[in-house]
Design an enzyme around this catalytic site. Structure first.
Site, PDB file in Angstrom:
ATOM      1  N   ASP A 114      -2.534   2.620  -4.453  1.00  0.00           N
ATOM      2  CA  ASP A 114      -3.532   3.370  -3.474  1.00  0.00           C
ATOM      3  C   ASP A 114      -4.316   2.585  -3.944  1.00  0.00           C
ATOM      4  O   ASP A 114      -4.159   1.657  -5.564  1.00  0.00           O
ATOM      5  CB  ASP A 114      -4.131   4.678  -3.380  1.00  0.00           C
ATOM      6  CG  ASP A 114      -3.603   5.470  -2.642  1.00  0.00           C
ATOM      7  OD1 ASP A 114      -2.808   4.809  -1.871  1.00  0.00           O
ATOM      8  OD2 ASP A 114      -3.692   6.392  -2.780  1.00  0.00           O
ATOM      9  N   HIS A 162       1.342  -1.254  -0.015  1.00  0.00           N
ATOM     10  CA  HIS A 162      -0.445  -0.590  -0.188  1.00  0.00           C
ATOM     11  C   HIS A 162       0.928   0.997  -0.072  1.00  0.00           C
ATOM     12  O   HIS A 162       0.392   2.265  -0.465  1.00  0.00           O
ATOM     13  CB  HIS A 162      -0.971   0.023   0.818  1.00  0.00           C
ATOM     14  CG  HIS A 162      -2.120   0.427   0.944  1.00  0.00           C
ATOM     15  ND1 HIS A 162      -2.572   1.632   0.082  1.00  0.00           N
ATOM     16  CD2 HIS A 162      -3.414  -0.031   1.051  1.00  0.00           C
ATOM     17  CE1 HIS A 162      -4.046   2.066  -0.172  1.00  0.00           C
ATOM     18  NE2 HIS A 162      -5.020   0.316   0.305  1.00  0.00           N
TER      19      HIS A 162
END
Length: 477
Positions: A452, A448
Site C-alpha cells: 500500500d 499496488h
C-alpha cells in the site's frame, strides 16, 4: 541426418546441416543482421558464421563444424525461428584439413569427448558419432576455443551507394568504431569507414558521423547496381532507413517489438501508482566529491548512479515488499531473496535495462565497476541475453535527459521502479533561511498489489533521507 554430397565417396564427405541453436532466455527467433561467411568459404570449428539480433542482444553464432559452406538459408534482415536450417557445411578429410590447418589441430577442434560431439550433433541434426562438431553450440552467447581468421565479403543489396573513397585518403590500421550497428549502417550504404573522421573520443566513429556522410549530397550516386533475379525486373532504389516518414510503417520486431510487448503487458497486468518527493542533494553531491578526491586520480570516479544504487539496496532491505513479483496464476506475492538491480541505459538500439546481479551484496565501488562494464557493453551492442534479464528492481536515472520527473512503466514482472530526475540548483529553505541548494526529484512507481501507499512512501522517504543526509546509510552498515 547427414546429407551425403557424393554417393561415390559417401564414407569420406558429408554435407551437414547446422540449425539456428537455442539462444536461451525463452527466445524463439532471431533476425539475420549479417553473414560472416560466403558460400564456398572454408570455416573452422567454433568460427562465428552469422551475426543475429534477438529481442535482447546482438549475438555471433559459431558453427560446430569444420568444412566448406555449401548453402546459406535466409537473407540479411530475415527472421528465422530457432531450429530452422541456418547453413550447410561439407566436411571431409581434405576439407577439414583446409579449415583447421594440420591434422592435429583438426583433432583438437573436433571436441575430444563423445558427450560433446553428441551434444553438438543433437543441435544440428548430425549423427551422434560424428567427430566434426565441436560440442560447444551456444545457448546464448557463443562457444569457446580459438577462432580462425575469416574472410568477410559484403554485398550491398539495397539503400544508397556512396562514391568510393580514394585509397590515398583512407585511414591506415584498424577503424575506431566499436558499435556493430554503426558498421552495419555504413555497410548498407556502401560507405568505407576508413575515410571518415570520427567525432567521438579519440576519433571514435559514431552513428551520427555515418548518417551525416550518408546525407552528404556529393556522396550520393544514382547508378546503384540493380539486383536482378530470373524472370524479374530490377528493383527500384530503396530509401535509406534512417528515420520514419509520414505514412510509413515501421515493423515492431526484434528488440523494439519485445519492448513493446513487455510494456503493453505491464500496463495490462500491473495496477501501478506513483509517489514522489523533492530532496536536497547538496550533502549527497559533496559526499561523492569527497569520496572521489580521497580515492585518487587513478581510481574510477564513483558515479551518482552507483551511490543511488547503494541507497536503493539499503532501502529494499528495509522494505522487502518492493523486491518481489506477483504470481497471477497462484494469486501469490513472491518475495525475492536477492536484489538484481536493473538500470535504464539509452543506446543506439534503443532503451535497454542491463542487470547488476546480487546488487545487495556489493559495495559502492563494486556497483560502480559493474555499471561501467555493463554500460560499455550496452553501447557497443555486446550485452548478452543473461545480462538483460532477471532483474527484480529497476533504477531509472532520467535526469540525464534534462527532466525533473516521470511516471515510468514498471519493468514487468518487477514490482517497482525508482526514478531520479536532474540535480540542479534551486531555491530551498535550509536551516530556516532561503538558500540555493542542489535539489533532485525522486519518484517511485510501484505495483499496488504488493504493498500500500504507506510502504511505498516509507521506502521513498528513506531514500530521500539518505540523499539529504548520507550519514543515514551508516546506521545500516
Amino acid at each position: 541426418m547427414a546429407i551425403v554430397s557424393d554417393a561415390s565417396d559417401a564414407s569420406d564427405v558429408n554435407c551437414l546441416e547446422f540449425k539456428l541453436p537455442d539462444l536461451g532466455e525463452g527466445l524463439t527467433e532471431a533476425e539475420i543482421v549479417r553473414w560472416l561467411v560466403e558460400i564456398g568459404d572454408v570455416v573452422a570449428v567454433d568460427q562465428p558464421v552469422v551475426e543475429v539480433e534477438t529481442a535482447k542482444a546482438l549475438v555471433e553464432v559459431p558453427c560446430p563444424y569444420a568444412g566448406m559452406v555449401t548453402a546459406r538459408f535466409g537473407e540479411e534482415g530475415a527472421e528465422l525461428p530457432v531450429g530452422s536450417p541456418l547453413l550447410t557445411v561439407t566436411v571431409g578429410p581434405e576439407v577439414g584439413a583446409g579449415a583447421g590447418g594440420s591434422s592435429s589441430d583438426a583433432d583438437r577442434g573436433s571436441g575430444g569427448s563423445a558427450a560433446g560431439a553428441a551434444g553438438a550433433a543433437g543441435s544440428a541434426g548430425a549423427p551422434a558419432g560424428d567427430d566434426d562438431s565441436s560440442g560447444n553450440v551456444l545457448v546464448g552467447y557463443g562457444t569457446s576455443g580459438a577462432v580462425a581468421a575469416r574472410r568477410r565479403r559484403v554485398r550491398v543489396t539495397g539503400g544508397t551507394r556512396l562514391d568510393p573513397v580514394p585509397s590515398s585518403t583512407l585511414r591506415p590500421g584498424p577503424v575506431p568504431v566499436i558499435s556493430p550497428l554503426v558498421r552495419r549502417l555504413a555497410r548498407e550504404h556502401g560507405l568505407d569507414l576508413r575515410g571518415l573522421a570520427g567525432s567521438g573520443p579519440d576519433g571514435l566513429i559514431l552513428r551520427s558521423d555515418v548518417e551525416q556522410a550518408i546525407r552528404a549530397p556529393a556522396a550520393i550516386v544514382t547508378d546503384r547496381p540493380a539486383r536482378v533475379e530470373a524472370g524479374r525486373a530490377p528493383e527500384p532504389a530503396e530509401a535509406a532507413p534512417v528515420a520514419a516518414v509520414a505514412g510509413s510503417r515501421v515493423p515492431l520486431r526484434g528488440m523494439r517489438g519485445a519492448v513493446a510487448d513487455k510494456l503493453a503487458r505491464s500496463r495490462r497486468e500491473i495496477p501501478d501508482a506513483t509517489c514522489w518527493v523533492d530532496a536536497d542533494a547538496t550533502a549527497f553531491m559533496a559526499a561523492r566529491t569527497a569520496m572521489n578526491a580521497a580515492a585518487g586520480p587513478t581510481v574510477p570516479k564513483i558515479s551518482v548512479l552507483a551511490l543511488l544504487a547503494r541507497v536503493c539496496t539499503a532501502a529494499l532491505a528495509r522494505f522487502p515488499e518492493l523486491n518481489s513479483t506477483v504470481d497471477t496464476e497462484a494469486r501469490e506475492i513472491v518475495r525475492l531473496p536477492s536484489v538484481h538491480l536493473g538500470f535504464a541505459a539509452q543506446t543506439e538500439r534503443g532503451l535497454v535495462v542491463p542487470v547488476v546481479r546480487e546488487a545487495d551484496g556489493r559495495t559502492t565501488e563494486s556497483l560502480n565497476d559493474e555499471f561501467i562494464r555493463l554500460t560499455e557493453a550496452a553501447r557497443s551492442g555486446a550485452l548478452t541475453p543473461a545480462e538483460l534479464t532477471g532483474g527484480t528492481f529497476t533504477l531509472n536515472n532520467y535526469g540525464v535527459f534534462g527532466v525533473d520527473g516521470s511516471t515510468p512503466i514498471i519493468n514487468h514482472p518487477e514490482a517497482a521502479m525508482l526514478g531520479v530526475g536532474r540535480i540542479v540548483p534551486k531555491p530551498w529553505v535550509h536551516e530556516g533561511e532561503l538558500a540555493v541548494r542542489q535539489v533532485v526529484q525522486l519518484s517511485l512507481t510501484f505495483d499496488h498489489r504488493v504493498c500500500d501507499g504507506g510502504t511505498a512512501g516509507g521506502f521513498l522517504r528513506y531514500v530521500a533521507d539518505c540523499v539529504e543526509q548520507p550519514a543515514v546509510l551508516l546506521r545500516g552498515v
